[in-house]
Enzyme design. Structure first.
Site, PDB file in Angstrom:
ATOM      1  N   LYS A  55       1.477   0.287 -13.604  1.00 49.09           N
ATOM      2  CA  LYS A  55       0.681   1.022 -12.603  1.00 49.09           C
ATOM      3  C   LYS A  55       0.957   0.428 -11.222  1.00 49.09           C
ATOM      4  O   LYS A  55       1.099   1.134 -10.228  1.00 49.09           O
ATOM      5  CB  LYS A  55      -0.811   0.930 -12.962  1.00 49.09           C
TER       6      LYS A  55
ATOM      7  N   ASP B 108       8.444  15.253  -6.558  1.00 48.04           N
ATOM      8  CA  ASP B 108       7.443  15.618  -7.563  1.00 48.04           C
ATOM      9  C   ASP B 108       6.986  14.368  -8.317  1.00 48.04           C
ATOM     10  O   ASP B 108       7.649  13.906  -9.239  1.00 48.04           O
ATOM     11  CB  ASP B 108       8.093  16.641  -8.515  1.00 48.04           C
TER      12      ASP B 108
ATOM     13  N   HIS C 226      -7.982  -8.454  -1.844  1.00 46.86           N
ATOM     14  CA  HIS C 226      -8.846  -7.274  -1.946  1.00 46.86           C
ATOM     15  C   HIS C 226     -10.204  -7.533  -1.325  1.00 46.86           C
ATOM     16  O   HIS C 226     -10.770  -6.683  -0.647  1.00 46.86           O
ATOM     17  CB  HIS C 226      -9.034  -6.902  -3.427  1.00 46.86           C
TER      18      HIS C 226
HETATM   19  C1  MEV Z   1      -3.608  -2.376  -8.501  1.00 47.44           C
HETATM   20  O1  MEV Z   1      -3.497  -1.083  -7.962  1.00 47.44           O
HETATM   21  C2  MEV Z   1      -2.321  -2.786  -9.162  1.00 47.44           C
HETATM   22  C3  MEV Z   1      -2.371  -4.117  -9.911  1.00 47.44           C
HETATM   23  O2  MEV Z   1      -3.433  -4.118 -10.862  1.00 47.44           O
HETATM   24  C4  MEV Z   1      -1.031  -4.267 -10.599  1.00 47.44           C
HETATM   25  C5  MEV Z   1      -0.934  -5.434 -11.556  1.00 47.44           C
HETATM   26  O3  MEV Z   1      -1.980  -5.862 -12.116  1.00 47.44           O
HETATM   27  O4  MEV Z   1       0.199  -5.871 -11.775  1.00 47.44           O
HETATM   28  C6  MEV Z   1      -2.635  -5.255  -8.971  1.00 47.44           C
END
Ligand code: MEV
Length: 423
Positions: A265, A281, A378
């Site tokens: 992700k 796309d 964060h």
């Molecule tokens: C957050 O959008 C993406 C992360 O969780 C990816 C990861 O854990 O490697 C920071």
């Protein structure tokens, strides 16, 4: 009050909004105002957006940011990113700078083959089907000649047509498996038009064509991106230990699907942002990439890392079917700017840039996770957002940022500290 409606598509944009407001928002003029606030003042732009999809009532913006200082194969790039998640662009810019002083990113396109299939049912004799296919093959290609003419001039077209027996998986199921080279276009329309022409030519009383459609799974449209440096150049202190932890983090994603999904992700944070900014796309890319991550029978990391002879190496190999001509790429003014910013790349070059954006994002995430943790960055952003929400003055903001440097940031704690400050 009925929420079903007939002939909705025939209503004007204002009438559609009025229907919506009446049925879902209690006739609130505020809701209508919000929808209209996102209309574009320039008619030409709004008309363009209205026509991208059907039943358009407003626009849904994403921030469009840029990450400068990427060096890929010795060339400088400023990478455009369209994404709503904070920290992604900052991470890309930081990592770009970091690797620019360590030789930059290396990237190479491994292959660019795309796939389409005519799925059909046939109850008769297999050998007869094979003979019919062998006999028909030339005609199948001929049936697409008009469609492939321009593509052939650009060096693309149909590479191969194969008959595949799928009856072991499903009774009577066969396919024509067609390989394509689509050069700088993503090629969806081209591939689908060719397949429909092929299907029409192939069909007979015994061959029932179920469907003809491109496959978004393109494991042979593959690109690789890589960074490497001496282990001692990776961190300011404790480099060997931290590099080892970094490699272990990748190994964990390789054996543990729960971690692999989050790991990937993070990679897609970088990939999707550039895919969207360049008008490609992202659903096709996402569907393909995750199927590819499962190609060995288990969902795994898309990236790899190693330490050998004192050299840290980090790389990714992913399938990316992209276009730099046609589609939204040539229609959306911001996508056009994005392409210009990237030096009007070919599809092959864009594959390399986007693979790098994914690798950079993964590097940033793993470096943070295996050192300070992800929350530090964060939380800083979270703190700034809370302070902004409180309407604090610049002086109060500075005080609060300092005050929370070594404290846990929660909404309540920030409000309390702010109230104490105001007393
Ligand atoms: C957050 O959008 C993406 C992360 O969780 C990816 C990861 O854990 O490697 C920071």
């Amino acid at each position: 009050m009925s929420k079903t409606v007939n002939g909705f598509s025939k209503l004007s944009k204002n009438e559609k909004i009025d229907w919506l407001i009446e049925n879902f928002f209690g006739n609130s003029s505020k809701s209508k105002e919000i929808l209209k606030q996102y209309w574009n003042d320039t008619k030409e732009i709004q008309d363009l957006h209205d026509d991208f999809i059907e039943n358009t009532i407003s626009n849904y913006y994403l921030p469009f940011g840029i990450a400068p200082n990427f060096v890929i194969n010795g060339k400088d790039y400023t990478i455009p990113m369209a994404i709503e998640e904070s920290s992604v662009v900052a991470a890309a810019a930081l990592v770009a700078k970091f690797w620019s002083s360590r030789g930059g990113f290396k990237a190479e396109v491994i292959s660019t083959v795309k796939i389409g299939q005519v799925h059909f049912m046939f109850e008769g004799d297999k050998e007869e089907l094979q003979q019919y296919f062998d006999l028909k093959k030339e005609d199948l290609l001929k049936s697409t000649e008009n469609i492939t003419k321009n593509m052939r001039k650009r060096g693309g077209g149909i590479l191969a047509i194969e008959l595949r027996d799928k009856t072991a998986e499903l009774n009577n199921y066969y396919q024509l498996h067609v390989s394509f080279e689509t050069v700088d276009s993503m090629g969806a329309n081209f591939i689908n038009s060719c397949l429909e022409a092929i299907a029409k030519e192939f069909e007979n009383d015994e061959i029932i064509v179920v469907m003809s459609i491109l496959s978004n799974y393109v494991p042979e449209c593959l690109v690789r991106a890589e960074v490497s440096c001496k282990v001692e150049d990776l961190y300011v202190e404790n480099s060997e230990f931290l590099a080892q932890k970094f490699v272990q983090a990748v190994q964990i994603a390789n054996v543990e699907p729960h971690r692999a999904v989050t790991h990937n992700k993070g990679i897609m944070n970088g990939i999707d942002a550039v895919v969207i900014a360049t008008g490609n796309d992202f659903r096709a890319i996402e569907a393909c990439v995750h199927a590819y991550a499962s190609k060995d029978g288990r969902y795994k990391s898309l990236s790899n890392a190693s330490i050998e002879d004192g050299i840290f190496k980090f790389w990714i190999e992913i399938p990316l079917a992209l276009g730099t001509v046609g589609g939204l790429t040539s229609l959306h003014p911001l996508s056009k700017l994005a392409m210009q910013m990237l030096g009007k790349p070919s599809a092959r070059e864009l594959m390399q840039i986007i693979a790098v954006a994914g690798l950079a994002q993964n590097f940033a995430a793993l470096r943070a996770l295996t050192t300070t943790g992800i929350q530090k960055g964060h939380m800083k952003m979270h703190l700034t957002n809370i302070i902004k929400g409180l309407g604090a003055s610049e002086a109060d903001k500075e005080f609060l940022i300092n005050y929370f440097q070594n404290k846990t940031v929660t909404h309540n704690a920030v409000v309390e500290a702010y109230n104490n400050l105001r007393k």
